[in-house]
Design a protein around this motif. Structure first.
Motif, short mmCIF file in Angstrom:
data_model
loop_
_atom_site.label_atom_id
_atom_site.label_comp_id
_atom_site.label_asym_id
_atom_site.label_seq_id
_atom_site.Cartn_x
_atom_site.Cartn_y
_atom_site.Cartn_z
N ARG A 15 1.66 2.24 -3.62
CA ARG A 15 0.62 2.52 -4.62
C ARG A 15 0.67 3.98 -5.03
O ARG A 15 0.86 4.86 -4.19
CB ARG A 15 -0.76 2.19 -4.05
CG ARG A 15 -0.98 0.70 -3.82
CD ARG A 15 -2.35 0.44 -3.22
NE ARG A 15 -3.40 0.58 -4.22
CZ ARG A 15 -4.43 1.41 -4.11
NH1 ARG A 15 -4.54 2.21 -3.07
NH2 ARG A 15 -5.35 1.46 -5.06
N GLU A 16 0.47 4.24 -6.31
CA GLU A 16 0.52 5.61 -6.81
C GLU A 16 -0.57 6.45 -6.16
O GLU A 16 -1.68 5.98 -5.96
CB GLU A 16 0.33 5.65 -8.33
CG GLU A 16 1.53 5.18 -9.12
CD GLU A 16 1.62 3.67 -9.24
OE1 GLU A 16 0.76 2.97 -8.67
OE2 GLU A 16 2.55 3.18 -9.91
N SER A 17 -0.24 7.70 -5.92
CA SER A 17 -1.18 8.57 -5.21
C SER A 17 -2.39 8.94 -6.07
O SER A 17 -3.44 9.31 -5.55
CB SER A 17 -0.46 9.85 -4.78
OG SER A 17 0.04 10.49 -5.94
N TRP A 18 -2.25 8.80 -7.39
CA TRP A 18 -3.38 9.20 -8.24
C TRP A 18 -4.40 8.08 -8.45
O TRP A 18 -5.41 8.27 -9.12
CB TRP A 18 -2.88 9.70 -9.60
CG TRP A 18 -1.82 8.85 -10.23
CD1 TRP A 18 -0.48 9.09 -10.24
CD2 TRP A 18 -1.99 7.60 -10.93
NE1 TRP A 18 0.19 8.09 -10.89
CE2 TRP A 18 -0.72 7.16 -11.33
CE3 TRP A 18 -3.11 6.83 -11.27
CZ2 TRP A 18 -0.51 5.98 -12.04
CZ3 TRP A 18 -2.92 5.65 -11.96
CH2 TRP A 18 -1.63 5.23 -12.34
N LEU A 19 -4.16 6.92 -7.89
CA LEU A 19 -5.15 5.84 -8.06
C LEU A 19 -6.49 6.27 -7.46
O LEU A 19 -6.52 7.06 -6.51
CB LEU A 19 -4.64 4.56 -7.40
CG LEU A 19 -3.57 3.83 -8.23
CD1 LEU A 19 -2.87 2.77 -7.38
CD2 LEU A 19 -4.17 3.20 -9.48
N PRO A 20 -7.59 5.79 -8.01
CA PRO A 20 -8.90 6.31 -7.58
C PRO A 20 -9.22 6.00 -6.12
O PRO A 20 -8.90 4.94 -5.62
CB PRO A 20 -9.88 5.59 -8.52
CG PRO A 20 -9.17 4.38 -8.99
CD PRO A 20 -7.72 4.74 -9.04
N ARG A 21 -9.87 6.95 -5.48
CA ARG A 21 -10.40 6.76 -4.13
C ARG A 21 -11.86 7.14 -4.14
O ARG A 21 -12.24 8.11 -4.81
CB ARG A 21 -9.69 7.69 -3.14
CG ARG A 21 -8.37 7.15 -2.67
CD ARG A 21 -7.61 8.23 -1.92
NE ARG A 21 -6.21 7.87 -1.93
CZ ARG A 21 -5.62 7.24 -0.92
NH1 ARG A 21 -6.30 6.95 0.17
NH2 ARG A 21 -4.35 6.92 -0.99
N THR A 22 -12.65 6.41 -3.39
CA THR A 22 -14.09 6.69 -3.37
C THR A 22 -14.41 7.80 -2.38
O THR A 22 -15.49 8.38 -2.43
CB THR A 22 -14.87 5.43 -2.98
OG1 THR A 22 -14.39 4.98 -1.71
CG2 THR A 22 -14.67 4.33 -4.01
N LEU A 23 -13.48 8.05 -1.45
CA LEU A 23 -13.69 9.08 -0.43
C LEU A 23 -12.55 10.09 -0.48
O LEU A 23 -11.40 9.67 -0.65
CB LEU A 23 -13.73 8.44 0.96
CG LEU A 23 -14.87 7.46 1.21
CD1 LEU A 23 -14.68 6.75 2.54
CD2 LEU A 23 -16.21 8.19 1.19
N GLU B 283 0.81 -1.22 0.00
CA GLU B 283 0.00 0.00 0.00
C GLU B 283 0.85 1.27 0.00
O GLU B 283 0.46 2.27 -0.60
CB GLU B 283 -0.96 -0.01 1.20
CG GLU B 283 -2.12 -0.97 0.97
CD GLU B 283 -3.06 -1.10 2.15
OE1 GLU B 283 -2.60 -0.95 3.30
OE2 GLU B 283 -4.25 -1.36 1.91
#
Ligand code: SF4
Lengths: 208, 486
Positions: A187-195, A184
């Motif tokens: 993981r790239e910071s631009w990966l999608p987040r739902t929140l 974790e």
């Protein structure tokens, strides 16, 4: 999931073979939204008959089910294992199991031990002569003991290890928790987040 | 799997990888040894009311937290009514499932789009629409049509309830490696032939078990000429060929679709993301375990005659004769299907009269699908006695359609204009077929009783659905042109 080593409990003789998951828990009982509470659905159709074995007084509180060959065949529903667990069974012994059922059992802490046809017959006779008798199931030595009698059962090493350690699938994965956390951090910071929740109105369209 | 050409054994040491292998490798947390599965990280977990309750309950019983609420999102779709959405849900099972989802999401801090919310809709329409579904990510959902999201070049897998719990608790899944199959669609589709016709033809070719154990990659000119909506239609039905997933490599069409969406990356993040997305396409020279080649120029509007999605023919053909099927199992399946469908071998498909047309489901309920159907029915009259139901895939699609005046076109035509949800795709809500009722449906499953007990389903594209609603018999837009000529 509890660690399983050895325990003693009342045995219930189920002299039937080809018990499929539809008989273990009929489809009409699948509607619940919880993981528990399936005890009354176990063998629901057969339990309408007051003479059915688990309806008998002597077998109340049964923890070891001794069934005929090909127990748990048919539809893959996990509810079959849940129903057996909810009712109170910790062990099912049978000369042969449905593959998916056996896999699901190991994951839910239900010991599915394979015994020979002859031993099944011996155990049935013994339990029927002395209803309510307790069996000792020892996963370390893979044996069932009752009085002077000792019977061996088979279980694959991997499932046995998991039961001894009390590891369900999630517990097994969480042994690698450090690896997950490490993954974790990379993981790239631009990966999608739902929140936080964004909607088209709340986000300015990128005009670059 | 008679029509799949096995390619030469994969040479793993060339270092050349397919799209699917690249996404898999990128998400490897631990590599399985001695036959144990790989542990794969999950970037996006989609939830709905049917397969999540027991997973939440399992977490609760084991006293485990939900690891990444910020990678999880829920919507209500399978059970939701498409009429009177402000009234309490009548069916107790449906109501319980929805209420349970609301309680669980509140307890575990999961973002939920409930009935009445602008982002509510079918889970596979909502993810892409919000820009959450992106190339190169891993997506899971307790629903078999999760394969839809593969249209973006994501690895998207449908999972069962215990796996849902596993992802909630660990944000990973133990998964066994897969085989790869290239579905190459060369050439260009003719006017009136769509993505739905491609996928129905693929399934008819390889069979409902033909993709078992494979991740399918759709390739070729005809695929890359499709919009994102069309690619989603194709990937959606990969599961109907038995495949674990379906994917399309991202390209400019993908980036254009994503740019500016609520959750798409912005600014420098956008550039970094595109740089990664551009590395995803299958390497030149990488080999697949199997390949199927289809010529788009030859495809016609397609339609199913039976009770599985592989039992289909071109609309210009006739109901097949089971006696001519060599494989004994397939023959008896065809005999049973014809009996259930009440069809006689040799009847031209175009003579089959339908009672209902359903335009909806995660296969074909996006704005482009509604536009395509509306364009055909505009100014036409609906066949007498026929019922047509239009169910947008999400509340947002519905609003968008209304802004374009599509609702009025459907209403003027005599169709019902409903609220968003799965609806008659599976009939868990009151939208069901009556016994014996025959339906041309843009959904993905024509199983016995799927759309209602005794209901008979013909799977079709939105264009065929629209043309059928006008003529009353299974028809394509080509037939309308001929009618006009007469
Ligand atoms: S529309 Fe149909 S196939 Fe799609 S998610 Fe809903 S029920 Fe499943």
């Amino acid at each position: 999931m509890q660690k399983f080593t050895t325990f003693t409990g009342i045995a219930v003789p189920l002299r039937r073979s080809n018990v499929d998951t539809d008989q273990i828990i009929p489809a009409v009982h699948l509607k619940r939204v919880t993981r528990t509470g399936f005890e009354d659905a176990l063998f629901a159709a057969w339990r309408l008959d007051p003479e059915f074995v688990i309806n008998k007084k002597e077998y109340q509180g049964g923890r070891v089910l001794i069934a005929g060959a090909d127990f748990g065949i048919g539809s893959s529903r996990e509810h079959a294992v849940w129903a057996l667990r909810d009712y109170g069974f910790d062990v099912v012994l049978s000369p042969r199991f449905g593959d998916i059922f056996r896999g699901n059992s190991g994951k839910q802490g239900l010991l599915a031990g394979q015994i020979s046809e002859a031993d099944a017959e011996t155990l049935w006779n013994l339990v029927e002569c002395e209803p309510g008798v307790e069996l000792t199931v020892d996963l370390v030595s893979k044996t069932v003991r009752v009085g002077d009698l000792t019977v061996n059962f088979e279980i694959d090493d991997y499932t046995r290890w998991r039961l001894l350690e009390g590891l369900d699938d999630i517990g097994l994965t969480l042994r690698d928790e450090a690896r997950i956390s490490e993954f974790e951090t990379k993981r790239e910071s631009w990966l999608p987040r739902t929140l936080p929740a964004l909607s088209p109105e709340s986000s300015s369209i990128n005009l670059m | 799997m008679t029509n799949v050409i096995p390619t030469s054994t994969r040479i793993s040491d060339t270092g050349l990888r397919t799209l699917a292998e690249k996404v898999w490798d990128k998400h490897l947390v631990t590599k399985g040894e001695d036959g144990t599965p790989d542990l794969i990280y999950i970037d996006l977990h989609l939830l709905h009311e049917v397969t999540s309750p027991q997973a939440f309950d399992g977490l609760r019983l084991a006293n485990r937290p939900l690891r990444r609420p910020d990678l999880t999102i829920a919507t209500e779709d399978h059970n939701t009514p498409t009429l009177a959405i402000d009234k309490p849900i009548v069916d107790p099972t449906s109501r319980t499932q929805i209420e349970t989802l609301r309680r669980n999401c509140a307890e575990y801090g999961v973002r939920l789009h409930s009935l009445g919310d602008i982002e509510q809709g079918i889970v596979h329409v909502v993810g892409p629409q919000l820009g959450l579904t992106q190339p190169g990510i891993t997506v899971v959902c307790g629903d078999s049509h999760t394969s839809t999201h593969g249209a973006f070049g994501a690895m998207a897998l449908g999972i069962g309830t215990s796996e849902v719990e596993h992802v909630m608790a660990t944000q990973t899944l133990p998964l066994n490696p897969f085989k790869t199959m290239a579905i190459t669609v060369n050439g260009a589709l003719r006017e009136g032939v769509t993505a739905k016709d491609i996928i129905l033809a693929v399934i008819a070719r390889i069979g409902t078990g033909g993709g078992a154990g494979y991740v399918l990659e759709y390739r070729g000119e005809a695929i890359h000429a499709l919009s994102m909506e069309g690619r989603m239609t194709i990937c959606n039905m990969s599961i109907e060929a038995g495949a674990r997933a379906g994917m399309v490599a991202p390209d400019q069409v993908t980036y254009d679709y994503l740019k500016g969406r609520a959750h798409a990356p912005r600014g420098a993040d956008w550039d970094a993301a595109v740089a990664y997305w551009q590395t995803l396409a299958t390497d030149e020279g990488a080999s697949f375990d199997a390949e199927v080649i289809i010529d788009a120029n030859e495809l016609e509007p397609f339609v199913t005659w039976g009770t599985n999605p592989g039992q289909g023919v071109s609309l210009s053909e006739s109901v097949p004769n089971p006696a001519e099927i060599i494989d004994a199992n397939e023959r008896s399946a065809a005999e049973r299907a014809l009996e259930y469908m009440d069809l006689t071998a040799g009847t031209p498909m175009k003579q089959i009269r339908v009672d209902t047309v359903f335009l909806g489901s995660c296969t074909n309920s996006r704005i482009e699908d509604l536009r395509a159907a509306a364009e055909i029915i505009k100014g036409k009259t609906k066949a007498e006695g026929l019922r047509m139901m239009v169910v947008p895939g999400s509340a947002r699609v519905r609003i968008e359609a209304e802004a374009e005046g599509l609702d009025q076109i459907f209403l003027d035509f005599g169709a019902e204009w409903r609220f968003a949800g799965c609806s008659m795709c599976l009939g868990m809500n009151p939208d069901q077929l009556e016994p014996g009722e025959r339906c041309a449906s843009t959904s993905n499953r024509n199983f016995e009783g799927r759309q209602g007990k005794g209901g008979r389903t013909h799977l079709v594209s939105p264009l065929v659905a629209a043309a059928t609603a006008i003529r009353g018999t299974l028809s394509s837009p080509w037939d309308l042109v001929q009618d006009g000529d007469q």
